[in-house]
Enzyme design. Structure first.
Site, PDB file in Angstrom:
ATOM      1  N   ASP A 198       0.862  -1.183   0.000  1.00  0.00           N
ATOM      2  CA  ASP A 198       0.000   0.000   0.000  1.00  0.00           C
ATOM      3  C   ASP A 198       0.902   1.238   0.000  1.00  0.00           C
ATOM      4  O   ASP A 198       2.125   1.135   0.134  1.00  0.00           O
ATOM      5  CB  ASP A 198      -0.883  -0.047   1.251  1.00  0.00           C
ATOM      6  CG  ASP A 198      -2.095   0.865   1.169  1.00  0.00           C
ATOM      7  OD1 ASP A 198      -2.280   1.530   0.126  1.00  0.00           O
ATOM      8  OD2 ASP A 198      -2.853   0.913   2.147  1.00  0.00           O
ATOM      9  N   ASP A 234      -8.929   3.614  -1.838  1.00  0.00           N
ATOM     10  CA  ASP A 234      -9.785   3.929  -0.691  1.00  0.00           C
ATOM     11  C   ASP A 234     -11.118   4.527  -1.125  1.00  0.00           C
ATOM     12  O   ASP A 234     -11.339   5.745  -1.054  1.00  0.00           O
ATOM     13  CB  ASP A 234      -9.053   4.870   0.261  1.00  0.00           C
ATOM     14  CG  ASP A 234      -7.787   4.242   0.813  1.00  0.00           C
ATOM     15  OD1 ASP A 234      -7.645   3.019   0.721  1.00  0.00           O
ATOM     16  OD2 ASP A 234      -6.935   4.994   1.327  1.00  0.00           O
ATOM     17  N   GLU A 269       2.649   5.130  -3.923  1.00  0.00           N
ATOM     18  CA  GLU A 269       2.622   6.089  -5.035  1.00  0.00           C
ATOM     19  C   GLU A 269       3.953   6.845  -5.236  1.00  0.00           C
ATOM     20  O   GLU A 269       4.182   7.222  -6.400  1.00  0.00           O
ATOM     21  CB  GLU A 269       1.481   7.095  -4.806  1.00  0.00           C
ATOM     22  CG  GLU A 269       0.109   6.497  -4.846  1.00  0.00           C
ATOM     23  CD  GLU A 269      -0.240   5.658  -3.616  1.00  0.00           C
ATOM     24  OE1 GLU A 269      -1.012   4.700  -3.759  1.00  0.00           O
ATOM     25  OE2 GLU A 269       0.283   5.964  -2.528  1.00  0.00           O
TER      26      GLU A 269
END
Length: 824
Positions: free
Chosen positions: A400, A485, A403
């Site tokens: 997770d 999300d 980015e």
């Protein structure tokens, strides 16, 4: 070693065997080229020609060294067939024209031109025109409709966007700068090979469409894909960037996740809850709270004191566990990951050469420099059982925040001036490779999960499973991806379909959205409807935020538990078909779900349909996206009947049909002309289904024919690459159902060895045929020269035939012939 590892998996980027570099000079605006500033440098054009009519063009300014994307392209070019300023291959042509080019493929033309007038900075700009296009698709990830819209600028910038907005074309978690241009005349594709912050401004030229690409770094680097069909374009793109990994079977089952299951006891109670309520599932997930103070590759010894025992207890039922490993590393002395990274200079650096630091879940953190192959190889060692204490062969990985997310930095991401260093000493600013940061981490994690299986306790290497939030072109070779999300709102359920279709057509087959919504608390009806849609997601996981109420499937009353159970069971019953589709994606570079225009490219009515999806080419579903709604209206394309997947009720093609959609079950249709393998028995996991018999669902087409496939292997190893699998092709024609080994002459297909075999005693339990014209009186089974008859049951109202216990094995060749009274 790493080279052998990459070669085994077919992921090594091969050296070019032939390139041609052509010097270009500035041309006047009158000729349609680019007019540069006074004294602008000359340019070189490099052209590569590939199989299937694919071509690559790179434009470079003389005397200027800039960052170029590497580690994405996995194929090598052919020798060049050049005539003047024209390249010809596989029916495709590429002609240079000033600082631009014209490509002509089977699916139509693409013209490109450099359109930026100032090259004093690192920004580059290119306009791509698709003269015959009627729609543009692709360039995920955005929470928008599938068809790209006139006048919109779509940003490709991997960002952790808190509670991302719907219908916003700003960047979110992942980027694939790959686009389809489609019309009734054909389809072409365009891949802008750039990992910097990029925007694609869409214009409807009426006729035709164009996209203006603006990137804040990199070079002019692009691929042209000739088509002529949407499937061809996807196969061609996958040929260049790599086919999806062949994922282990368990990963296709249902996944139960939450931030966070609090302890071993809590985790085991959830596991037992599925058994108590007779709900199948395959994987339970542990978020960041399972670690020792957000130190990845560790355990909270108070709440998870015996992780191996916990994992083994879950694994005894054929299930798996996933733990999270985010890219940020806690800056804490005594934490072995940080200590080693610091001592060896493995972190991303600032411009001054210090370790880059920022704030994320652990507090003050640094980020490993995955641009370096040396760092990736070291990171891979962290997955070894002796390094990751408490891990077992049944533990897999979730990445997770990659980015990457940096809480105290502009746009919640890494400083664009941070410095990455390749092993040969080349340094790149983060701005240049930003969108590939997460890609490089998944590459390293895949290597780690593979290499941990090279020795005991493993007797054969095992396929990794990784889930990543961030992605780039090529990510399909390593990881599944989810939409991040989302919210527990009907609108997010609705938008998940075009989001996943856009990701799928852009070469990411293993995709899903968090069932129920990550943020907030879903009402029971919304949760039920989301599970019903999740049945058809390639990646099927329920997940929820730390501050939400618990939402295990049995917490919403017995009636809703039964509805959710039915949706999950439907997924497991389709598992043979789904696993076969996943293998086809790996074999051919195809997708698992697809928009209708993929299967019906000449029907303009489907070009904007993005709430109906196809699983494979033949199972169609549409979600209920509003409270209180108990009907759905679907458009039925093609020339063959569509049949209710569960009952066999037939619906004529060519128009819309309104179907009942009670809360008990979402309607799904199977397309005439196809055969769908299923497993009807309800089990606790995919592992428990392993020896179960198969049902073949035959949906007869308008021509009286049908076809399909079934693929089986050991579900987890790489031995299929040496031929250890069963892959059968089924055909129904002239009243005869035939089973033969699958063969293909497709040039897109991966070639496997034949050194090993796979044997199975799995049988065909029944054959169900939808859409027979008249009742057969006898079913004659022939296998290996032996002949016998099988029991049949006929439903006159639905014209459905059921053949029970035909006594044939899925691994065998056989025929079942149906004779009417007249034929007897």
């Amino acid at each position: 070693d790493l080279y052998s590892f990459c070669t085994l998996l077919g992921k090594v980027a091969k050296m070019r065997r032939a390139t041609v570099v052509v010097a270009l000079t500035m041309v006047s605006a009158a000729t349609g080229g680019w007019t540069g500033p006074t004294g602008a440098p000359n340019w070189n054009a490099e052209v590569d020609v590939y199989d299937h009519g694919i071509m690559r063009l790179r434009l470079r300014e003389e005397g200027k060294t800039k960052y170029e994307v590497t580690d994405v392209v996995v194929e090598e070019p052919l020798g060049v067939d050049r005539v003047g300023e024209k390249w010809v291959s596989g029916g495709s042509e590429l002609s240079l024209s000033g600082l631009g080019a014209v490509f002509t493929g089977a699916g139509g033309p693409i013209s490109v031109s450099v359109t930026k007038e100032n090259h004093d900075d690192d920004e580059i700009q290119l306009t791509t025109t698709f003269a015959s296009a009627e729609r543009l698709y692709g360039i995920p990830e955005h929470a928008v409709d599938m068809s790209l819209q006139d006048g919109k600028s779509y940003r490709l910038m991997n960002l952790d966007v808190y509670m991302y907005k719907l219908d916003d074309t700003g960047g979110i978690y992942g980027s694939k700068p790959f686009m389809h241009a489609h019309s009734t005349k054909g389809t072409v594709g365009f891949f802008w090979v750039n990992s910097a912050d990029t925007s694609a401004e869409i214009t409807n030229n009426n006729p035709g469409w164009s996209s203006k690409w603006t990137s804040k770094g990199g070079i002019y680097d692009m691929f042209f894909f000739p088509g002529p069909t949407p499937q061809d374009v996807l196969r061609q793109y996958s040929y260049i960037t790599g086919h999806m990994a062949h994922h282990p079977l368990f990963s296709l089952g249902y996944h139960q996740c939450r931030w966070n299951y609090r302890s071993e006891e809590d985790t085991l109670q959830v596991d037992e809850g599925f058994d108590k309520h007779y709900i199948p599932y395959d994987v339970i997930w542990l978020d960041i709270e399972h670690t020792d103070g957000k130190r990845y590759f560790t355990w909270d010894t108070h709440n998870f004191p015996h992780p191996e025992q916990m994992i083994n207890k879950i694994a005894s039922k054929g299930r798996k566990v996933v733990t999270i490993s985010d890219p940020h590393i806690k800056r804490a002395s005594g934490y072995h990951v940080h200590d080693t990274a610091t001592a060896n200079g493995y972190y991303v650096k600032t411009e001054s050469g210090a370790d880059y630091e920022g704030h994320c879940w652990p507090g003050q953190s640094s980020w490993l420099d995955y641009y370096s192959a040396k760092v990736r190889s070291w990171y891979a060692t962290l997955f070894r059982y002796d390094m990751y204490k408490g891990s077992t062969p049944d533990l897999y990985t979730w990445i997770d925040m990659n980015e990457p997310s940096v809480f105290n930095s502009p746009e919640v991401t890494m400083d664009m001036n941070a410095v990455h260093t390749r092993d040969d000493g080349f340094k790149a600013k983060h701005r240049d490779l930003h969108n590939m940061y997460g890609y490089y981490q998944t590459m390293a994690a895949y290597q780690g999960l593979y290499e941990r299986t090279l020795g005991p306790p493993h007797t054969t290497t095992s396929r990794p499973f990784i889930l990543s939030r961030s992605f780039f072109s090529g990510s399909q070779r390593y990881a599944a991806v989810w939409t991040g999300d989302n919210k527990a709102e009907w609108s997010h359920l609705d938008k998940s379909v075009p989001m996943l279709l856009s990701m799928s057509l852009a070469g990411l087959p293993f995709v899903g959205a968090d069932v129920g919504g990550f943020f907030n608390n879903p009402e029971p009806e919304l949760l039920v409807r989301w599970y019903q849609l999740g049945t058809f997601y390639p990646f099927f996981r329920g997940h929820a935020h730390l501050e939400t109420k618990r939402r295990e499937p049995w917490l919403f009353g017995e009636e809703n538990t039964d509805r959710i159970r039915r949706a999950i069971v439907a997924r497991y019953q389709l598992m043979p078909f789904i696993y076969t589709q996943f293998f086809r994606a790996h074999l051919m570079g195809e997708s698992v779900i697809m928009p209708l225009y993929f299967a019906f490219p000449n029907d303009p009515k489907v070009f904007d349909i993005d709430r109906q999806l196809l699983l494979g080419e033949c199972i169609m579903a549409k979600p209920v996206t509003e409270a209180g709604v108990t009907k759905v209206t679907m458009y039925l394309p093609g020339k063959d009947n569509w049949y209710n997947l569960y009952t066999g009720a037939a619906y004529a093609p060519g128009g819309e049909v309104t179907l009942d959609a009670p809360l008990e079950q979402l309607p799904a249709l199977v397309r005439g002309g196809y055969i769908v393998p299923k497993r009807e028995r309800v089990r606790r996991s995919t592992a428990a289904q392993y020896w179960d018999p198969v049902t073949l669902l035959v949906a007869v087409g308008s021509d009286g024919k049908a076809g399909g496939e079934l693929y089986l292997d050991d579900t987890h190893s790489f031995e299929y690459q040496q031929g250890a699998f069963v892959h059968k092709r089924y055909s129904f024609e002239n009243g005869v159902l035939t089973s033969k080994d699958f063969t293909t002459d497709s040039l897109y297909a991966t070639k496997f060895g034949k050194d090993k075999t796979f044997t199975t005693d799995v049988t065909v339990e029944r054959v169900v045929i939808y859409g027979l014209g008249e009742k057969p009186e006898q079913a004659t089974v022939e296998v290996g020269g032996a002949v016998h008859t099988a029991e049949m049951e006929w439903d006159a109202a639905l014209k459905t035939l059921t053949v029970r216990k035909p006594a044939v094995k899925v691994a065998s060749d056989w025929t079942i012939s149906f004779a009417t009274q007249q034929e007897l």
